[in-house]
Design a protein around this motif. Sequence first.
Motif, PDB file in Angstrom:
ATOM      1  N   THR A  56       0.818  -1.222   0.000  1.00 29.11           N
ATOM      2  CA  THR A  56       0.000   0.000   0.000  1.00 29.11           C
ATOM      3  C   THR A  56       0.848   1.267   0.000  1.00 29.11           C
ATOM      4  OG1 THR A  56      -0.135   0.256   2.422  1.00 29.11           O
ATOM      5  CG2 THR A  56      -1.702  -1.266   1.363  1.00 29.11           C
ATOM      6  N   GLY A  57       2.161   1.118   0.156  1.00 25.41           N
ATOM      7  CA  GLY A  57       3.041   2.266   0.263  1.00 25.41           C
ATOM      8  C   GLY A  57       3.275   2.733   1.682  1.00 25.41           C
ATOM      9  N   ARG A  58       2.691   2.026   2.654  1.00 23.80           N
ATOM     10  CA  ARG A  58       2.917   2.401   4.043  1.00 23.80           C
ATOM     11  C   ARG A  58       4.321   1.989   4.473  1.00 23.80           C
ATOM     12  NH1 ARG A  58      -0.326   0.384   9.551  1.00 23.80           N
ATOM     13  NH2 ARG A  58       1.294   1.111  11.006  1.00 23.80           N
ATOM     14  N   VAL A  59       5.053   2.953   5.015  1.00 28.98           N
ATOM     15  CA  VAL A  59       6.405   2.690   5.502  1.00 28.98           C
ATOM     16  C   VAL A  59       6.326   2.061   6.883  1.00 28.98           C
ATOM     17  CG1 VAL A  59       8.595   3.735   6.154  1.00 28.98           C
ATOM     18  CG2 VAL A  59       7.336   4.620   4.174  1.00 28.98           C
ATOM     19  N   HIS A  60       7.040   0.950   7.051  1.00 26.46           N
ATOM     20  CA  HIS A  60       7.077   0.280   8.353  1.00 26.46           C
ATOM     21  C   HIS A  60       8.406   0.475   9.072  1.00 26.46           C
ATOM     22  CE1 HIS A  60       3.252  -2.030   8.102  1.00 26.46           C
ATOM     23  NE2 HIS A  60       3.455  -1.887   6.803  1.00 26.46           N
ATOM     24  N   GLY A  61       9.427   0.867   8.344  1.00 29.80           N
ATOM     25  CA  GLY A  61      10.708   1.072   8.988  1.00 29.80           C
ATOM     26  C   GLY A  61      11.804   1.325   7.971  1.00 29.80           C
ATOM     27  N   VAL A  62      13.012   1.473   8.478  1.00 31.21           N
ATOM     28  CA  VAL A  62      14.152   1.804   7.621  1.00 31.21           C
ATOM     29  C   VAL A  62      15.373   1.014   8.059  1.00 31.21           C
ATOM     30  CG1 VAL A  62      13.286   4.155   7.285  1.00 31.21           C
ATOM     31  CG2 VAL A  62      14.960   3.694   9.097  1.00 31.21           C
ATOM     32  N   THR A  63      16.329   0.934   7.147  1.00 31.12           N
ATOM     33  CA  THR A  63      17.658   0.429   7.473  1.00 31.12           C
ATOM     34  C   THR A  63      18.618   1.603   7.518  1.00 31.12           C
ATOM     35  OG1 THR A  63      17.261  -1.708   6.398  1.00 31.12           O
ATOM     36  CG2 THR A  63      19.556  -1.067   6.774  1.00 31.12           C
ATOM     37  N   LEU A  64      19.328   1.728   8.623  1.00 30.74           N
ATOM     38  CA  LEU A  64      20.323   2.778   8.797  1.00 30.74           C
ATOM     39  C   LEU A  64      21.714   2.162   8.796  1.00 30.74           C
ATOM     40  CD1 LEU A  64      18.606   4.734  11.726  1.00 30.74           C
ATOM     41  CD2 LEU A  64      18.429   5.205   9.272  1.00 30.74           C
ATOM     42  N   GLU A  65      22.674   2.913   8.300  1.00 30.17           N
ATOM     43  CA  GLU A  65      24.048   2.407   8.226  1.00 30.17           C
ATOM     44  C   GLU A  65      25.012   3.386   8.865  1.00 30.17           C
ATOM     45  OE1 GLU A  65      25.650   0.009   4.778  1.00 30.17           O
ATOM     46  OE2 GLU A  65      26.719   1.908   4.459  1.00 30.17           O
ATOM     47  N   ARG A  66      25.906   2.845   9.671  1.00 36.67           N
ATOM     48  CA  ARG A  66      26.940   3.634  10.323  1.00 36.67           C
ATOM     49  C   ARG A  66      28.173   3.731   9.420  1.00 36.67           C
ATOM     50  NH1 ARG A  66      25.523   6.323  15.030  1.00 36.67           N
ATOM     51  NH2 ARG A  66      24.120   5.057  16.319  1.00 36.67           N
ATOM     52  N   ASP A  84      31.072   2.656   9.808  1.00 47.96           N
ATOM     53  CA  ASP A  84      31.849   1.410   9.765  1.00 47.96           C
ATOM     54  C   ASP A  84      31.122   0.284   9.039  1.00 47.96           C
ATOM     55  OD1 ASP A  84      29.850   0.722  11.543  1.00 47.96           O
ATOM     56  OD2 ASP A  84      31.184   0.299  13.234  1.00 47.96           O
ATOM     57  N   GLY A  85      29.954   0.586   8.476  1.00 52.69           N
ATOM     58  CA  GLY A  85      29.207  -0.423   7.731  1.00 52.69           C
ATOM     59  C   GLY A  85      28.164  -1.155   8.536  1.00 52.69           C
ATOM     60  N   ALA A  86      28.162  -0.981   9.854  1.00 50.96           N
ATOM     61  CA  ALA A  86      27.160  -1.639  10.694  1.00 50.96           C
ATOM     62  C   ALA A  86      25.776  -1.092  10.387  1.00 50.96           C
ATOM     63  CB  ALA A  86      27.495  -1.428  12.167  1.00 50.96           C
ATOM     64  N   GLN A  87      24.785  -1.971  10.372  1.00 50.48           N
ATOM     65  CA  GLN A  87      23.424  -1.576  10.044  1.00 50.48           C
ATOM     66  C   GLN A  87      22.479  -1.884  11.197  1.00 50.48           C
ATOM     67  OE1 GLN A  87      22.245  -3.380   6.320  1.00 50.48           O
ATOM     68  NE2 GLN A  87      23.436  -1.903   5.124  1.00 50.48           N
ATOM     69  N   GLU A  88      21.411  -1.096  11.267  1.00 47.97           N
ATOM     70  CA  GLU A  88      20.367  -1.364  12.248  1.00 47.97           C
ATOM     71  C   GLU A  88      19.007  -1.093  11.620  1.00 47.97           C
ATOM     72  OE1 GLU A  88      20.451   1.626  15.558  1.00 47.97           O
ATOM     73  OE2 GLU A  88      22.279   2.259  14.536  1.00 47.97           O
ATOM     74  N   LEU A  89      18.026  -1.854  12.042  1.00 47.80           N
ATOM     75  CA  LEU A  89      16.669  -1.755  11.520  1.00 47.80           C
ATOM     76  C   LEU A  89      15.798  -1.020  12.532  1.00 47.80           C
ATOM     77  CD1 LEU A  89      16.414  -5.392  10.194  1.00 47.80           C
ATOM     78  CD2 LEU A  89      16.267  -3.348   8.772  1.00 47.80           C
ATOM     79  N   VAL A  90      15.214   0.073  12.093  1.00 44.93           N
ATOM     80  CA  VAL A  90      14.389   0.903  12.976  1.00 44.93           C
ATOM     81  C   VAL A  90      12.979   0.980  12.390  1.00 44.93           C
ATOM     82  CG1 VAL A  90      14.067   3.175  14.004  1.00 44.93           C
ATOM     83  CG2 VAL A  90      16.379   2.254  13.707  1.00 44.93           C
ATOM     84  N   GLY A  91      11.991   0.591  13.177  1.00 46.32           N
ATOM     85  CA  GLY A  91      10.609   0.684  12.736  1.00 46.32           C
ATOM     86  C   GLY A  91      10.034   2.060  13.017  1.00 46.32           C
ATOM     87  N   CYS A  92       8.968   2.420  12.305  1.00 42.80           N
ATOM     88  CA  CYS A  92       8.351   3.727  12.532  1.00 42.80           C
ATOM     89  C   CYS A  92       6.875   3.682  12.156  1.00 42.80           C
ATOM     90  CB  CYS A  92       9.067   4.817  11.737  1.00 42.80           C
ATOM     91  SG  CYS A  92       9.039   4.595   9.946  1.00 42.80           S
ATOM     92  N   GLU A  93       6.093   4.495  12.829  1.00 39.35           N
ATOM     93  CA  GLU A  93       4.692   4.671  12.465  1.00 39.35           C
ATOM     94  C   GLU A  93       4.552   5.690  11.336  1.00 39.35           C
ATOM     95  OE1 GLU A  93       2.335   2.875  13.426  1.00 39.35           O
ATOM     96  OE2 GLU A  93       3.055   1.913  15.249  1.00 39.35           O
ATOM     97  N   THR A  94       5.420   6.705  11.370  1.00 35.73           N
ATOM     98  CA  THR A  94       5.433   7.714  10.316  1.00 35.73           C
ATOM     99  C   THR A  94       6.885   8.070  10.002  1.00 35.73           C
ATOM    100  OG1 THR A  94       5.289   9.515  11.927  1.00 35.73           O
ATOM    101  CG2 THR A  94       3.216   8.737  10.958  1.00 35.73           C
ATOM    102  N   LEU A  95       7.101   8.523   8.761  1.00 36.13           N
ATOM    103  CA  LEU A  95       8.445   8.886   8.323  1.00 36.13           C
ATOM    104  C   LEU A  95       8.406  10.275   7.701  1.00 36.13           C
ATOM    105  CD1 LEU A  95      11.434   8.064   7.764  1.00 36.13           C
ATOM    106  CD2 LEU A  95      10.651   7.157   5.563  1.00 36.13           C
TER     107      LEU A  95
END
Length: 464
Positions: free
Chosen positions: A170-180, A182-193
């Motif tokens: 539907t195009g609703r964003v549920h989260g993002v991948t962020l990168e540091r 040093d290449g490390a990544q983390e997954l962060v969820g969101c209700e709105t972006l």
Amino acid sequence: MMPEFEYVIPVLVIGGGACGCIAALSAHHAGAQVLLVEQDERPMGSTGMSQGLICAAGTKAQAAHGIEDSADTYFADIMAKTQGLTDPVLARAIADHAGPTVDWMVDTLDLPWELDTGFRPAYGNSTFRVHGWRGHGGQDMVDLLHRRLSDAGVDVLLGAKLVEVHADETGRVHGVTLERPDGAQELVGCETLILACGGFAANHAMVAQHMPDVSHARNNGHEGSQGTGIVVGEKLGAAFGDMGAYQGYAMLTEPQGIPVPPGVPVEGGILVNIAGERFTNEVEDIAGMVHPVLAQPGDHVWVVFDARIEAKTDYIPEMQQLIALNAARKADTPEELAALIGVPAEALAATLAEAHAAQASAKADAQGRVWGSDLPPVAPYRAVKVVGAIFHTQGGLQIDGQARVLRADGLPLPNLFAGGGAARSVSGPAHWGYLPAMGLATAVTFGRLAGLGAAARARQLTDA
């Protein structure tokens, strides 16, 4: 299939410039939990490279100076400057909400913005409506906004880059991948972006695609303006608008890389080419003037002014920097100045004389400039070498008057907002529709609207 997020934030803001900070603070004051993510270790962005000025109408600061202005007058100025070709919905939103946004910044956030009475009406503004922090520039604004985020307890994650957005069909964003870094990544969820991640002036491929007329111009924008919002929007099926629009600037000093303040030509300064001749009306189009500058032989021109004009503008940080660097060539006669800047002496003397004659006659000169009570330069003269540059793009994600990102069919995406350089502005389709201080006006105004809208939408999704 959606990945598993480490945590979920009601309002996630990407970008730590003026738009992102105002969005985060607005959402926070509306009761939402917010996380702001900025890719640089020290926030800067296009805001940090600006003068920190905001164009707004109907403010308390204007009223204190006896300046009568209104949203309707501001809207009319925007539409006139853009020849009626900007998005009227967005123009109306800026006209209606920029003033209340500046008042909110002053009253609620205790930010020291006031009417800049030294920035005279010009380049499309019909009255005094440029607001700033006297003696301070854009980086001061960024630093102060981040102090306000800290004071409010808003979480800020620095040195983290958005690399992927996770959305459903539907195009609703549920989260993002962020990168540091040093290449490390983390997954962060969101209700709105909220996308407040700047434009694409530093992305050479995008500039060449959408605005080939300035693909050879110097970029004096932030190197992080790589079009991140454009890439995200394409993935989600967003619409775009005015992708060929940008703020050019004709007076970037060489080699210092410091913009000559617009007040210099407004107060009487002139531009001459290597032949010692004027070639444009210096007070007609602050952004569009970049084109006649780029068209001159020798890859540079000179801004000629005098001690009076310097004194009128020496409260501006960029002028203070130029004075501290002794950047201007100085001379007591046109002939001496011509020798210093390498132009024909007879031609430069004639150019100055013609400007004075036009001013005395009260008629437009050959370039179409009507001098009125303004005075062309007189001895002792100053001159600085300048080149044309692109400062920031003015096209981007199509948003509505509430800063919601729209699909091609005109319907809003479920939970995506945008502002600042990531979103379509109100400068029309090209380079000639930019009003002074409009970049930060759209940043803070749509930032505030996005923050309020995202907080409300997050509550709806949580309650559902």
